[in-house]
Design a protein around this motif. Structure first.
Motif, short mmCIF file in Angstrom:
data_model
loop_
_atom_site.label_atom_id
_atom_site.label_comp_id
_atom_site.label_asym_id
_atom_site.label_seq_id
_atom_site.Cartn_x
_atom_site.Cartn_y
_atom_site.Cartn_z
N ASN A 13 7.29 12.11 -4.37
CA ASN A 13 7.38 11.58 -3.00
C ASN A 13 8.76 11.01 -2.67
OD1 ASN A 13 7.40 9.08 -4.31
ND2 ASN A 13 5.24 8.69 -3.93
N ASN A 14 9.73 11.25 -3.55
CA ASN A 14 11.12 10.86 -3.29
C ASN A 14 11.25 9.36 -3.00
OD1 ASN A 14 13.89 11.55 -3.06
ND2 ASN A 14 13.75 11.61 -0.83
N SER A 15 10.63 8.55 -3.87
CA SER A 15 10.65 7.10 -3.63
C SER A 15 10.93 6.34 -4.92
CB SER A 15 9.31 6.64 -3.05
OG SER A 15 8.28 6.80 -4.01
N TRP A 16 11.46 5.12 -4.77
CA TRP A 16 11.72 4.22 -5.90
C TRP A 16 10.73 3.07 -5.90
CZ3 TRP A 16 15.20 4.77 -9.83
CH2 TRP A 16 16.22 5.74 -9.68
N SER A 17 10.39 2.58 -7.08
CA SER A 17 9.58 1.39 -7.22
C SER A 17 10.06 0.63 -8.45
CB SER A 17 8.09 1.74 -7.36
OG SER A 17 7.89 2.53 -8.53
N ASN A 18 9.63 -0.62 -8.57
CA ASN A 18 9.99 -1.44 -9.72
C ASN A 18 8.84 -1.46 -10.71
OD1 ASN A 18 12.59 -2.36 -8.90
ND2 ASN A 18 11.60 -3.73 -7.43
N GLY A 19 9.17 -1.32 -12.00
CA GLY A 19 8.19 -1.48 -13.05
C GLY A 19 8.29 -2.87 -13.64
#
Length: 208
Positions: A63-69
């Motif tokens: 989905n061409n997105s960034w998130s934080n782990g």
């Protein structure tokens, strides 16, 4: 935080449509499924001293997105380590916290992208930083690196050890003929190749 993509057909770089939310340096990146996971950071020779945050950033190619782990465990945040994927998990070994890099560790942690949790695993036999960790036929190989401070004259290592994810054990294997850190490692035709790097004070042009 800039992200660029390589067009392998014409060997040109183009900016990615989406950059990382936060800048990250001296980190490691690995692919797990359709996720690109960026782990760790380090602030070389910072004054006043700045210590790693253990940041984890995840790019979802679907989905061409960034998130934080979840960040690396408290007091174990670091950079300049080695990281490799095995069986859907990420293994992060070694690395440093101090801005002078005089605290290389032998600790290994496993990150589960599904549960977003870190687990302490067996320690390496040799503390090290600036080394390659690679998955070869399901086993992880830690090759070279350094101990000491982040100066031009560092103690390069020729030491190689192998990690078995199934048994959570590290086993020493044959040493390289040339001690080196910051080398490049790849596999081809059933063999591993290590090329270049620094022997502690000089650049290395050889491979093995």
């Amino acid at each position: 935080s800039l992200v660029e993509k390589l067009n392998n057909a014409n060997k040109t770089w183009i900016p990615s449509a989406v950059n990382m939310p936060s800048a990250q340096q001296y980190c490691e990146a690995e692919l797990v499924g359709n996720l690109v996971i960026i782990v760790g950071d380090w602030f070389r020779n910072s004054n006043p001293a700045e210590f790693p945050t253990g940041r984890v950033q995840i790019y979802n190619m679907a989905n061409n997105s960034w998130s934080n782990g979840t960040s690396m465990p408290s007091t174990q945040e670091r950079g300049l380590g080695g990281m490799a994927e095995a069986n859907g998990y990420l293994y992060y070994a070694g690395g440093v916290r101090s801005p002078t890099a005089n605290d290389a560790t032998n600790k290994t942690y496993r990150y589960d992208p599904v549960s977003d949790q870190w687990t302490r695993m067996a320690d390496m036999n040799q503390a090290r930083a600036s080394f390659e960790l690679i998955n070869f036929h399901g086993q992880l190989y830690a090759i070279g690196g350094f101990q000491g401070t982040q100066t031009w004259n560092r103690q390069a290592l020729d030491y190689v050890e192998r990690y078995d994810p199934a048994t959570d054990t590290w086993t020493p294997i044959g040493s390289m003929s040339t001690a080196r850190l910051d080398a490049v490692l790849t596999t081809l035709g059933g063999l591993m190749y290590v090329v270049g790097g620094i022997d502690g004070s000089n650049r290395v042009s050889s491979g093995e």
